[in-house]
Design a protein around this motif. Structure first.
Motif, short mmCIF file in Angstrom:
data_model
loop_
_atom_site.label_atom_id
_atom_site.label_comp_id
_atom_site.label_asym_id
_atom_site.label_seq_id
_atom_site.Cartn_x
_atom_site.Cartn_y
_atom_site.Cartn_z
N GLU A 147 5.92 39.70 -29.82
CA GLU A 147 5.99 38.39 -29.17
C GLU A 147 4.61 37.75 -29.08
OE1 GLU A 147 7.33 41.16 -28.05
OE2 GLU A 147 9.48 40.72 -28.28
N ARG A 148 3.61 38.56 -28.69
CA ARG A 148 2.25 38.02 -28.58
C ARG A 148 1.72 37.60 -29.94
NH1 ARG A 148 -3.21 41.19 -26.64
NH2 ARG A 148 -4.59 39.38 -26.72
N LYS A 149 2.02 38.38 -30.97
CA LYS A 149 1.57 38.03 -32.32
C LYS A 149 2.23 36.73 -32.77
CE LYS A 149 0.77 42.80 -33.80
NZ LYS A 149 1.21 43.91 -34.67
N GLU A 150 3.52 36.58 -32.47
CA GLU A 150 4.23 35.36 -32.88
C GLU A 150 3.69 34.14 -32.15
OE1 GLU A 150 8.44 35.52 -32.95
OE2 GLU A 150 8.53 37.32 -34.18
N GLU A 151 3.37 34.30 -30.88
CA GLU A 151 2.77 33.19 -30.12
C GLU A 151 1.43 32.78 -30.73
OE1 GLU A 151 2.47 34.46 -26.10
OE2 GLU A 151 4.63 34.37 -25.72
N PHE A 152 0.65 33.77 -31.10
CA PHE A 152 -0.64 33.49 -31.73
C PHE A 152 -0.44 32.77 -33.06
CE2 PHE A 152 -3.85 34.76 -34.85
CZ PHE A 152 -5.00 34.25 -34.26
N LEU A 153 0.51 33.24 -33.85
CA LEU A 153 0.76 32.61 -35.15
C LEU A 153 1.26 31.18 -34.99
CD1 LEU A 153 2.31 35.63 -37.06
CD2 LEU A 153 0.14 34.51 -37.59
N ASP A 154 2.06 30.94 -33.95
CA ASP A 154 2.50 29.56 -33.67
C ASP A 154 1.30 28.65 -33.43
OD1 ASP A 154 5.24 29.78 -33.96
OD2 ASP A 154 5.56 30.42 -31.89
N SER A 155 0.34 29.15 -32.65
CA SER A 155 -0.85 28.34 -32.36
C SER A 155 -1.73 28.18 -33.59
CB SER A 155 -1.65 28.96 -31.22
OG SER A 155 -2.22 30.20 -31.59
N LEU A 156 -1.74 29.19 -34.44
CA LEU A 156 -2.60 29.16 -35.62
C LEU A 156 -1.99 28.32 -36.75
CD1 LEU A 156 -5.17 30.37 -37.04
CD2 LEU A 156 -3.67 32.21 -37.85
N LEU A 157 -0.68 28.45 -36.95
CA LEU A 157 -0.03 27.84 -38.11
C LEU A 157 0.81 26.62 -37.78
CD1 LEU A 157 1.24 31.10 -39.87
CD2 LEU A 157 -0.87 29.86 -40.32
N GLY A 158 1.12 26.41 -36.50
CA GLY A 158 2.01 25.33 -36.12
C GLY A 158 1.62 23.97 -36.69
N GLY A 159 2.54 23.35 -37.43
CA GLY A 159 2.30 22.04 -38.01
C GLY A 159 1.43 22.05 -39.24
N LYS A 160 0.94 23.22 -39.65
CA LYS A 160 0.03 23.31 -40.79
C LYS A 160 0.68 23.91 -42.03
CE LYS A 160 -3.86 23.96 -37.62
NZ LYS A 160 -4.88 24.91 -37.13
N VAL A 161 1.83 24.57 -41.84
CA VAL A 161 2.54 25.17 -42.97
C VAL A 161 4.02 24.81 -42.87
CG1 VAL A 161 0.91 27.11 -43.14
CG2 VAL A 161 2.98 27.35 -41.74
N THR A 162 4.76 25.08 -43.93
CA THR A 162 6.20 24.80 -43.92
C THR A 162 6.91 25.77 -42.98
OG1 THR A 162 6.68 26.36 -45.70
CG2 THR A 162 6.06 24.12 -46.35
N PRO A 163 8.09 25.40 -42.50
CA PRO A 163 8.86 26.31 -41.64
C PRO A 163 9.15 27.65 -42.30
CG PRO A 163 9.76 24.09 -41.52
CD PRO A 163 8.74 24.07 -42.62
N VAL A 164 9.41 27.65 -43.60
CA VAL A 164 9.71 28.91 -44.28
C VAL A 164 8.48 29.81 -44.33
CG1 VAL A 164 10.30 29.93 -46.53
CG2 VAL A 164 11.66 28.04 -45.61
N THR A 165 7.31 29.23 -44.58
CA THR A 165 6.09 30.03 -44.57
C THR A 165 5.88 30.65 -43.20
OG1 THR A 165 5.05 28.63 -46.25
CG2 THR A 165 3.59 30.01 -44.91
N SER A 166 6.07 29.85 -42.15
CA SER A 166 5.92 30.36 -40.79
C SER A 166 6.88 31.51 -40.53
CB SER A 166 6.17 29.23 -39.79
OG SER A 166 6.01 29.68 -38.47
#
Length: 269
Positions: A147-166
């Motif tokens: 969960e913590r890793k996913e939250e971090f990835l949301d902050s890192l990648l959010g809006g910058k990559v496609t939904p499938v990449t995320s």
């Protein structure tokens, strides 16, 4: 995969291809990832549903009772095909479901006209991870919750990559399945490329290649392999001169650095 598992994988992919047409591909990917994760966690269930001594019909019925109403119809039919197969290793059944889950995600990206973006983003994220020790350590740390890793990835990648990449990055980070993060990203990237029956060539060059050079190299590789080849080009001053091309397990290395290393090995020998 070896022996019986390879034949069973082909049957799963055939069934998947038949039921994926017209399915909600995003949900299909989510469902298949979820069940692959279930099999990874519940070893007793995985062994029971991959036991070659049990009749295929019995295992299929168990899967239907367990999962009907919890996953979509396309996912259920794919899972039934998986449990009806014969697997060399019990873990191969989860590998097969993960594989078709990535394929479903790639098909979703293709239908949205974003598959090139997904390929490129997975490759670039892999290079970022490779070059950032702290990031790689954090994302690979078994003590850090998914969960913590996913939250971090949301902050890192959010809006910058496609939904499938995320989706794919989060999946490979949260469920390493015994692989390094870099290897998992490469495997997913290759499966995305296979959605359009293309190979992926990782090219390392001392200097940036021109568009003309890329086109000529892609044409040569297409002739050699009989399939379209996507070039992922990295500029790496360490190669000194020339370039290297890796396609799967094959390496074509014309770099000066490789020649120097070969001379060193011969001298040491």
């Amino acid at each position: 995969m070896m022996g019986q598992s390879r034949a069973s994988l082909a049957s799963v992919e055939e069934r998947f291809n038949a039921v994926a047409a017209g399915a909600d591909l995003t949900r299909l990917a989510d469902d298949l990832f979820a069940v692959a994760g279930l099999f990874d966690r519940e070893h007793g269930l995985r062994r029971a549903l991959s036991d070659p001594s049990r009749p295929a019909e019995q295992k299929a019925q168990t899967a239907r009772v367990l999962l009907e109403g919890k996953v979509g119809e396309a996912a259920l039919e794919t899972i039934v095909a998986a449990v009806s197969g014969r697997w060399t290793r019990a873990g191969d059944i989860a590998d097969a479901l993960e594989r078709v889950a990535v394929t479903a995600a790639a098909a979703s990206a293709e239908s949205a006209g974003q598959i090139d973006d997904v390929e490129d983003e997975l490759f670039r994220f892999g290079r970022i991870v490779e070059g950032d020790t702290d990031l790689r350590r954090f994302l690979s740390d078994a003590a850090t919750s998914a969960e913590r890793k996913e939250e971090f990835l949301d902050s890192l990648l959010g809006g910058k990559v496609t939904p499938v990449t995320s989706l794919l990055v989060k999946r490979v980070v949260a469920h390493s399945r015994g692989r390094s993060l870099e290897k998992g990203l490469v495997e997913y990237g290759n499966l995305v490329a296979a959605q359009r029956e293309r190979l992926v060539a990782v090219v390392r060059s001392a200097v940036a290649l021109t568009d003309g050079q890329k086109q000529r190299l892609a044409a040569l590789l297409r002739t050699s392999y009989g399939r379209d080849v996507r070039l992922n080009v990295e500029v790496d001053p360490r190669v000194v001169g020339g370039f290297s091309v890796r396609v799967g397990d094959e390496l074509i290395d014309t770099t000066i650095a490789a020649r120097i290393e070969e001379v060193r090995r011969r001298l040491a020998g």
